[in-house]
Each structure stands twice: as structure tokens, then as C-alpha cells.
Design an enzyme around this catalytic site. Structure first.
Site, short mmCIF file in Angstrom:
data_model
loop_
_atom_site.label_atom_id
_atom_site.label_comp_id
_atom_site.label_asym_id
_atom_site.label_seq_id
_atom_site.Cartn_x
_atom_site.Cartn_y
_atom_site.Cartn_z
N GLU A 108 12.48 -4.26 -15.59
CA GLU A 108 13.36 -4.40 -16.97
C GLU A 108 14.20 -5.65 -16.74
OE1 GLU A 108 14.17 0.19 -17.86
OE2 GLU A 108 15.35 -0.51 -16.34
N CYS A 121 19.88 -10.97 -18.06
CA CYS A 121 19.86 -10.27 -16.84
C CYS A 121 18.54 -10.06 -16.50
CB CYS A 121 20.78 -9.10 -16.92
SG CYS A 121 20.76 -8.22 -15.08
N CYS A 128 13.32 -2.24 -5.31
CA CYS A 128 14.56 -3.01 -4.28
C CYS A 128 14.59 -2.23 -2.98
CB CYS A 128 16.03 -2.76 -4.86
SG CYS A 128 17.10 -3.49 -4.06
N CYS A 132 20.76 0.97 -1.59
CA CYS A 132 22.27 1.19 -1.79
C CYS A 132 22.29 2.48 -2.66
CB CYS A 132 22.95 0.10 -2.56
SG CYS A 132 22.88 -1.48 -1.99
N CYS A 135 23.08 3.06 -6.46
CA CYS A 135 22.29 2.16 -7.22
C CYS A 135 21.15 2.82 -7.60
CB CYS A 135 22.03 0.80 -6.95
SG CYS A 135 21.17 -0.38 -7.91
N GLY A 183 16.00 -5.60 -7.84
CA GLY A 183 15.60 -6.10 -6.58
C GLY A 183 16.74 -6.87 -6.06
N GLU A 184 16.72 -7.54 -4.70
CA GLU A 184 17.72 -8.29 -4.06
C GLU A 184 16.79 -9.86 -3.89
OE1 GLU A 184 19.68 -10.61 -1.88
OE2 GLU A 184 20.40 -8.52 -2.37
N SER A 217 22.63 -13.15 -7.45
CA SER A 217 23.34 -12.12 -6.80
C SER A 217 22.60 -11.69 -5.24
CB SER A 217 23.46 -10.90 -7.54
OG SER A 217 23.88 -9.71 -6.94
N LEU A 241 29.90 -6.76 -2.64
CA LEU A 241 30.47 -6.19 -1.40
C LEU A 241 30.76 -4.82 -1.44
CD1 LEU A 241 31.67 -7.91 1.11
CD2 LEU A 241 34.11 -7.80 -0.09
N CYS A 373 24.90 -2.63 -14.93
CA CYS A 373 24.82 -2.70 -13.42
C CYS A 373 24.54 -1.59 -12.81
CB CYS A 373 25.87 -3.81 -12.84
SG CYS A 373 26.32 -5.15 -13.39
#
Length: 381
Positions: A108, A121, A128, A132, A135, A183-184, A217, A241, A373
Site C-alpha cells: 500500500e 508515503c 515487514c 513490532c 503495528c 516494511g523496514e 524511517s 524509538l 501510521c
């Protein structure tokens, strides 16, 4: 909890996306044209159509010989992403698009139009692997890395929509790109840096955007943060963080078992010092989890442990090296994590600002279409 590896590798055996001109520099495109027995200038013509004219219909590429048009388009502009669904919010100025990639993976992207800018974005991975727990994207696991061109195509598609007047407000251009979708980004380092270079290279090699309008990010892959600092591209680094202490961050951001808060923040400060770009600290506000007033004080202590950095104007002035974005947690169905109380968020922000930490509350635009987010979880249902 077992420490996570530095980079979580997607399952093997998947076919690679077809090569696209956005995967290549202009010189590489010209070499590829020669390999196909075509004049090198054809690569520049195609690049102009793609990055400047934003054309996706071969019939509009009238400067290409009709007999070679199909071959050129097939060789340089293969279809990489297909829109499955677009949802709109904010009177059409926020648009979330679900894309199907060539291998049926789903990702997306979100276009957000503001009075003074347009932000895209974008996703950098299908899924991912950072896991976390608060998320939505992280709950589905990692399918695969995206290619440079698949990342760029999300931005170009948004640029086409603006140019064609499909977004309220009339024709416009994409001014900002944030790598905050699925994703990271730094776990797909090569493709992400390639995408940044395509976005910032002057046309017709790229879109000609300012690097200062691009934010990358990360949850804190320390070696990659340090590597990015040496790339010579002054993008903004955003560090997710979410907790100022290792005990809590180990739970919220599992990669913290590999790189501690101290190591991660130090790498971010080094990035600011090297690039002269202020770092953003992303902090999702979770009710009774990480929003206590004492944690605001601890976060201030952690961030104030590093000095100011030169502002890039010859070192005559110095500025704070960091800005904190507090993000009211966006709801994920079935999650035990919920949004902080307004009073607690206000107090958290007040305490940070009182300690000299520039702090603002993030706009939660798009939350009603699961476009904010932490809510992106590509689903064709």
C-alpha cells in the site's frame, strides 16, 4: 526473547521483478539500449516520458518509431504494480492505494495533499519482519523486498494522479516522500538508496526532487544508519524509538535486543552530525504503556545527552539535533495497544518542550481508511 538478526531475509525462491528503467542510472539505461541493438538516445527519450512527462501509454510516445515502440516499452517499462483499490478520505486529498505486484504480493501507498505540499508515503517491502507488536504491518511478517523501480513507481503513480487532476486542488507535483509505508526501509538498503537516488536525480535521470523533502524511517538498524550517513544524500532520518528505556523497547521494538537505545540514539546523533540534518524521533503514544510523565523526562535525558550540531551554514550557528514527533496510536483491530489519553499526550509533549526538545503531535490523517501510521496491512478483502 531471542535477538533478531540484523536483516531478516525474505523467503527464497521468489522470482525477481522485471528490470525497469527506474532500476538503472541513465548511463546504464543507455548501455541496455545498445545491448538490444537500439540507439542509446532511445533510453533518454523513454526516461523523459517516464520521469518528466509521466506518460504510461505507449501511444503517447510519438517520438519513438512505431515499429520499435512495443519493444522499447517491453524492455524498459514493464508493468510492475497494478492498482487493486483506492480509498479516499479528507474530501479526496488523502488517497490510499492497494497495489498488486508482479508476483501477486500486495503493498500500500498513501498520497496526502496539504495546502502547501503533497506527501507520498511509500512501502519498501511487502510486509515487514521487524515484528513490532503494535503495528498492523508487522503482524503479517515479511514476504519480500521490493525493487528500486517498484518503490519509485508508487511515487510516479502519485505524480501522474496529480498531473491529471485526479486529486482535488488541481494539477500539482509530489514535493515530499516518506519511507513510512510497509516494511523496514534499511532492511532493504540497496533498493531504498537506489530509489532515493532516482527520486533526487535531475530529470530525465530521475524525478528531480530535493533530498530535503525525503524522509527515510527505521526502527534502528544501527550499521545501516551509519552507512546511510556516508551516502552523501541529505535525507531526513526518522528513528522509530517508541520507548526511552531498553526494558520496554525490547518489547515494543524487538530489534532493540540487538541494538540498545543508547547505541541506536548515538547512531542517530552521528547521522545528524555528519549530514547536518535534524533527526526525527517517532514516538507512538500507547495508553499506560509508554506515555507516563516519567518516561517523557527519561526521553529528554536520553536525547539531551548529545550536543547540538552545526546547522550547515558554515558552523556559525548551532541547532538542536532532534525533533520528536508524538504519534497518537492508530487503532489496529484486536490489539491490546490503545491510544493514550489526550491529557497524558499533552503532558508528555509539555515536559519534552520544557526540557528544550522540539516536539509536536503528528497529524493522524487517513486513520478512517486505515492509512495512518502503523495501519498499513495490505489486504485484498
Amino acid at each position: 526473547m531471542e535477538p533478531l538478526p540484523l536483516v531478516l531475509t525474505p523467503p527464497r525462491g521468489r522470482a525477481k521483478p522485471p528490470r525497469h528503467l527506474a532500476d538503472l542510472t541513465l548511463a546504464e539505461r543507455q548501455d541496455a539500449a545498445k545491448e538490444l541493438g537500439l540507439p542509446a538516445f532511445r533510453a533518454k527519450q523513454l526516461s523523459t516520458h517516464y520521469f518528466e512527462r509521466l506518460v504510461d501509454d505507449p501511444e503517447q510516445m510519438t517520438d519513438l518509431p512505431a515499429a520499435q515502440r512495443a519493444e522499447l516499452v517491453a524492455g524498459f517499462l514493464p508493468r510492475l504494480i497494478d492498482p487493486i483499490r483506492t480509498l479516499e478520505a479528507d474530501r479526496g486529498t488523502t488517497r490510499k492505494t492497494l497495489w498488486r505486484l508482479f508476483d501477486a504480493a500486495l503493498v500500500e501507498s498513501v498520497l496526502m495533499r496539504y495546502p502547501d505540499r503533497v506527501t507520498m508515503c511509500v512501502s519498501s517491502q511487502a510486509g515487514c519482519g521487524m515484528a513490532c507488536p503494535f503495528c498492523a504491518t508487522g503482524q503479517g511478517g515479511l514476504q519480500r523486498n521490493m525493487s528500486t523501480a517498484e518503490i519509485v513507481e508508487q511515487v510516479v503513480a502519485g505524480a501522474r494522479s496529480l498531473a491529471r487532476g485526479e486529486v482535488p486542488g488541481g494539477p500539482g507535483r509530489v514535493s515530499n516522500v516518506v519511507f513510512m509505508g510497509m516494511g523496514e526501509p534499511l532492511a532493504n538498503y540497496k533498493a531504498v538508496v537506489g530509489a532515493v537516488r532516482r527520486l533526487t536525480s535531475p530529470a530525465p535521470e530521475g524525478l528531480g526532487m530535493s533530498a530535503r523533502g525525503i524522509t527515510v524511517s527505521t526502527v534502528g538498524l544501527v550499521p545501516r544508519i551509519r552507512q546511510l550517513a556516508e551516502e552523501g544524500i541529505p535525507v531526513t532520518l526518522a528513528l522509530s524509538l517508541h520507548a526511552p528505556d531498553d526494558e520496554l523497547r525490547n518489547e515494543l521494538v524487538p530489534i532493540n535486543t540487538r541494538f540498545s537505545v543508547a547505541e541506536t540514539v548515538e547512531a542517530a546523533w552521528d547521522y545528524a552530525r555528519t549530514t547536518k540534518r535534524r533527526v526525527s524521533i517517532e514516538y507512538a503514544m500507547m495508553r499506560d504503556i509508554n506515555d507516563q510523565a516519567w518516561r517523557a523526562d527519561l526521553l529528554a535525558d536520553v536525547l539531551n545527552g548529545y550536543g547540538a550540531v552545526p546547522d550547515g551554514a558554515g558552523g556559525r550557528r548551532r541547532q538542536g539535533w532532534v525533533h520528536v514527533n508524538l504519534i497518537p496510536l492508530n487503532a489496529v483491530p484486536g490489539s491490546r495497544f490503545t491510544r493514550s489519553r489526550e491529557a497524558d499526550m499533552d503532558e508528555f509533549m509539555r515536559r519534552l518542550n520544557a526540557r528544550g526538545i522540539s516536539t509536536t503531535m503528528r497529524d493522524t490523517r487517513g486513520s478512517d481508511i486505515d492509512a495512518a501510521c502503523g495501519q498499513l496491512a495490505a489486504n485484498a478483502d
